[in-house]
Write an enzyme that holds these catalytic residues in place. Structure first.
Site, PDB file in Angstrom:
ATOM      1  N   CYS A   1      -2.189   2.862   9.099  1.00 35.99           N
ATOM      2  CA  CYS A   1      -3.274   1.867   8.837  1.00 35.99           C
ATOM      3  C   CYS A   1      -4.533   1.649   9.845  1.00 35.99           C
ATOM      4  O   CYS A   1      -5.801   1.511   9.235  1.00 35.99           O
ATOM      5  CB  CYS A   1      -2.579   0.252   8.675  1.00 35.99           C
ATOM      6  SG  CYS A   1      -1.302   0.134   7.572  1.00 35.99           S
TER       7      CYS A   1
ATOM      8  N   HIS B  39       0.779  -1.129   0.098  1.00 38.21           N
ATOM      9  CA  HIS B  39       0.035   0.140  -0.030  1.00 38.21           C
ATOM     10  C   HIS B  39       0.826   1.168  -0.110  1.00 38.21           C
ATOM     11  O   HIS B  39       2.113   1.102   0.430  1.00 38.21           O
ATOM     12  CB  HIS B  39      -0.812   0.107   1.266  1.00 38.21           C
ATOM     13  CG  HIS B  39      -2.138  -0.665   1.239  1.00 38.21           C
ATOM     14  ND1 HIS B  39      -2.758  -1.417   2.353  1.00 38.21           N
ATOM     15  CD2 HIS B  39      -3.206  -0.870   0.289  1.00 38.21           C
ATOM     16  CE1 HIS B  39      -3.833  -1.805   2.074  1.00 38.21           C
ATOM     17  NE2 HIS B  39      -4.032  -1.425   0.840  1.00 38.21           N
TER      18      HIS B  39
HETATM   19  N1  ARG Z   1      -3.993  -7.134   6.520  1.00 36.11           N
HETATM   20  C1  ARG Z   1      -4.462  -5.882   5.973  1.00 36.11           C
HETATM   21  C2  ARG Z   1      -4.487  -6.121   4.458  1.00 36.11           C
HETATM   22  O1  ARG Z   1      -3.579  -6.648   4.100  1.00 36.11           O
HETATM   23  C3  ARG Z   1      -3.473  -4.668   6.476  1.00 36.11           C
HETATM   24  C4  ARG Z   1      -3.960  -3.617   5.892  1.00 36.11           C
HETATM   25  C5  ARG Z   1      -2.881  -2.454   6.270  1.00 36.11           C
HETATM   26  N2  ARG Z   1      -3.718  -1.077   5.897  1.00 36.11           N
HETATM   27  C6  ARG Z   1      -2.858   0.011   5.323  1.00 36.11           C
HETATM   28  N3  ARG Z   1      -3.280   1.120   5.508  1.00 36.11           N
HETATM   29  N4  ARG Z   1      -1.745  -0.486   4.632  1.00 36.11           N
HETATM   30  O2  ARG Z   1      -5.027  -5.623   3.652  1.00 36.11           O
END
Ligand code: ARG
Length: 275
Positions: free
Chosen positions: A264, A168
């Site tokens: 996150c 991300h």
């Molecule tokens: N386990 C989640 C996923 O892989 C983690 C998300 C993390 N969020 C972020 N904004 N990077 O989607």
């Protein structure tokens, strides 16, 4: 340079049902146990820190069948009181989008766009004063960038993510001062062309080392002065202080097992609701 904090509004979701039962990013290992009470304590520390800094935190009700809901940044993007909903890349998280939409509907938001293309909220969208920076490569569809530009009426700069550990945008780049286009980022997470774009738009950016990026140090939240970031990202503290920021290390070690940290867990609600 003196830095000024401005009061923020955040949406967060307690990790009451957090677990790692599937793996959709390289940080997630379902074989590793998660300590839920510890995750909750760490999360409450973050929430209480925001409140002690004068920010408002709204809480979303966690759902037992949605263990990743704690990562509230992914549920929508809010700018000028307008809400761009999320559409998740993996079916495990898909129903989270509706939970967020329901929250906005019942909290005075009227300008809500349900997206046609995959975007995971602020996971891949970062708002600076001049642009919306938008990641792609692992989650958000490139088509979601045009959709966000049309809805918000702000220029969207597409950036290609190339390293699966930084799946991300908010794992590789953080906005430090959203009134002045000040950011920090880890170049190694981006394609050569996107690195050149970032260097051109942000020639004075704080450049993170690989070690600090690996500690998820870029998964940070700033109010313009205080920068809340994972405490293990030791190398970022001095450079942040040198720029006039006040870094505050947080321990979200349990949530790191899900591949997320400070940012996150934090969705920013920009602009007044219903505006
Ligand atoms: N386990 C989640 C996923 O892989 C983690 C998300 C993390 N969020 C972020 N904004 N990077 O989607």
């Amino acid at each position: 340079m003196p830095r000024h904090a401005t009061p923020r509004r955040y949406l967060m979701c307690p990790p009451a049902h957090f677990k790692v039962t599937y793996s959709i990013n390289p940080w997630m290992d379902p074989a590793k146990p998660v300590d839920v009470p510890l995750a909750v304590t760490q999360w409450e520390d973050l929430r209480d820190r925001y409140r002690s800094l004068g920010h408002t935190v709204h809480e979303l009700r966690p759902r037992p069948e949605l263990p990743d809901m704690v990562f509230a940044a992914n549920g929508a993007t809010v700018l000028d009181g307008r809400v761009l909903g999320a559409r998740f890349a993996y079916r495990e998280r898909a129903p989270e989008a509706e939970e967020h939409l329901d929250w906005f509907h019942t909290h005075g938001y009227t300008d809500i766009h349900v997206p046609a293309h995959i975007n995971e909220g602020e996971g891949d969208f970062a708002v600076t004063s001049s642009w919306i920076l938008a990641g792609r490569g692992f989650r958000a569809s490139p088509l979601s960038h045009g959709e966000a530009q049309e809805f918000f009426g702000r220029p969207v700069i597409g950036l290609d993510l190339v390293n699966p550990r930084f799946y991300h945008l908010d794992t590789a780049l953080a906005v430090l001062d959203d009134a002045r286009d000040d950011i920090m980022y880890y170049p190694g997470a981006f394609s050569p062309g996107s690195q050149a774009v970032l260097a051109r738009l942000f020639p004075d950016a704080l450049i993170a080392t690989r070690a600090d990026a690996e500690a998820l140090g870029l998964n940070a939240v700033s109010d313009g002065r205080h920068v809340l970031l994972p405490q293990a990202a030791l190398g970022l503290f001095e450079p942040l202080r040198a720029r006039g920021y006040v870094p505050m290390g947080m321990d979200l070690g349990e949530l790191l097992k899900g591949g997320g940290s400070v940012k996150c867990c934090t969705q920013e609600l920009r602009g007044a609701e219903g505006s």
